[in-house]
Design an enzyme around this catalytic site. Structure first.
Site, PDB file in Angstrom:
ATOM      1  N   LYS A  13      -1.691   2.416  -8.270  1.00  0.00           N
ATOM      2  CA  LYS A  13      -0.574   3.330  -8.543  1.00  0.00           C
ATOM      3  C   LYS A  13      -1.070   4.698  -8.979  1.00  0.00           C
ATOM      4  CE  LYS A  13       3.523   0.627  -9.241  1.00  0.00           C
ATOM      5  NZ  LYS A  13       4.530   0.141 -10.188  1.00  0.00           N
ATOM      6  N   LYS A  58       6.756  -3.089   5.232  1.00  0.00           N
ATOM      7  CA  LYS A  58       7.444  -3.742   4.126  1.00  0.00           C
ATOM      8  C   LYS A  58       8.594  -2.860   3.636  1.00  0.00           C
ATOM      9  CE  LYS A  58       6.810  -5.246  -0.513  1.00  0.00           C
ATOM     10  NZ  LYS A  58       6.394  -5.480  -1.725  1.00  0.00           N
ATOM     11  N   LYS A  85      11.341   1.345  -1.339  1.00  0.00           N
ATOM     12  CA  LYS A  85      11.960   2.636  -1.601  1.00  0.00           C
ATOM     13  C   LYS A  85      10.988   3.780  -1.320  1.00  0.00           C
ATOM     14  CE  LYS A  85      12.707   3.852  -5.719  1.00  0.00           C
ATOM     15  NZ  LYS A  85      12.812   4.918  -6.705  1.00  0.00           N
TER      16      LYS A  85
END
Ligand code: TRP
Ligand code: SF4
Length: 326
Positions: free
Chosen positions: A114, A195, A198
């Protein structure tokens, strides 16, 4: 026989989409009577990445409750609550942070990925590094033995077990080590075949209108080798076909042969598929629309959920404080 206690959390970040539903919420709904479920809306966790936008968090929290209830979470079966309404999560987080070695946190895969992926936010914070410690506190606070997780969350669960083990080693046997509940639902591809997520902008939001869902689905990616109407298609590489397999089961054999023989065109195939997805969503949308009308009732329900959660959480926290000498 006593039911095993299950804890799960979901972050209120943006609109709930079909992929969220099939990937996690459906497992919660289906497991409601088999386990004793505590379902937590992880609003503190979302602060780790949305701390700059408090107004958005307020709305997405409320929207998420409406989504969950519309999708079948039953508050008489599941204890549904906001994480921040149960202050014991924060307290246990602090205590666990004392015994969690920093190298354990730096090596959590989601931390590194991340930090690399998300460039538009400053994630170089103490809270973000401690994200999995807070998640461990969520789980251990209820002495949950089961946690339904997707693959991406397995390292967090493993870390939770390691923290529990370390705690028990120092202070005696306070926490059980939680196990995962594997969810076996098919992965729903997004509109572009990747996949559904958002961050890819390829989702089908639950709360959309039927017209908008239809418009999005008509633009879906198909078999890239099927360039012309009379080219035969390969349904197994087509995301539209994956939807048929979930929402239009009865017609799968005909769709397959129609696609492979080129008797069926992609436009018709998508139109039928969109119709089925909208049929599935229609009662959910109706229920959701009714729920959003009564904010007061939702607030009352969430207060009740927090009370039930606190009754369990405060007992654990008492044992923890005693164990560590507080
Ligand atoms: N990290 C989880 C996610 O992003 C959300 C979460 C927070 C959670 N606390 C939890 C999941 C405890 C399971 C158990 O999906
Ligand atoms: Fe996909 Fe349907 Fe087109 Fe076949 S006919 S490629 S399954 S959209």
């Amino acid at each position: 026989m006593a039911r095993e206690r299950l804890l799960s959390g979901i972050q209120p970040t943006g609109q709930m989409h079909l992929g969220n539903y099939l990937g996690s919420v459906k497992a919660w709904v289906d497991n409601q009577t088999r386990y004793e479920p505590f379902l937590m809306i992880a609003d503190l966790h979302s602060l780790t990445s949305t701390y700059e936008n408090p107004a958005a968090l307020r709305d997405t929290k409320f929207d998420l409750v409406c989504d969950l209830l519309a999708l079948g979470i039953d508050p008489t079966q599941s204890t549904l609550f906001f994480q921040s309404d149960v202050p014991e999560h924060s307290e246990l987080h602090v205590i666990l942070s004392m015994i969690t070695p920093l190298p354990w946190l730096y090596r959590v895969p989601s931390y590194k990925s991340k930090m690399d992926d998300i460039q538009d936010k400053d994630l170089d914070t103490y809270g973000f590094l401690g994200y999995p410690v807070l998640q461990a506190a969520d789980i251990l606070l209820y002495r949950a033995t089961r946690v339904p997780v997707g693959k991406d969350q397995l390292p967090h669960l493993e870390l939770t077990r390691e923290i529990a083990r370390r705690f028990n080693h120092f202070y005696g046997n306070v926490f059980p080590e939680p196990l995962d509940v594997l969810t076996e639902f098919p992965i729903l591809p997004g509109l572009d075949g990747r996949k559904m997520s958002k961050s890819y902008g390829n989702t089908l939001p639950i709360s959309d209108t039927a017209e908008h869902t239809q418009a999005l689905m008509m633009k879906m990616f198909t078999d890239p080798a099927r360039l012309r109407r009379h080219d035969p298609g390969h349904p197994d590489v087509c995301p539209v076909f994956a939807y048929h397999q979930i929402f239009n089961k009865d017609r799968v054999p005909e769709i397959r042969s129609g696609c492979e023989s080129a008797a069926l065109g992609c436009v018709d195939c998508k139109r039928e598929c969109a119709g089925k997805v909208n049929d599935f969503l229609a009662p959910i949308r109706a229920k959701r629309a009714a729920l959003t009308q009564d904010r007061g009732e939702i607030q009352r329900m969430m207060r009740e959920g927090a009370q039930k959660a606190r009754a369990v959480a405060s007992e654990t926290l008492e044992d923890v404080k005693k164990a560590v000498g507080l």
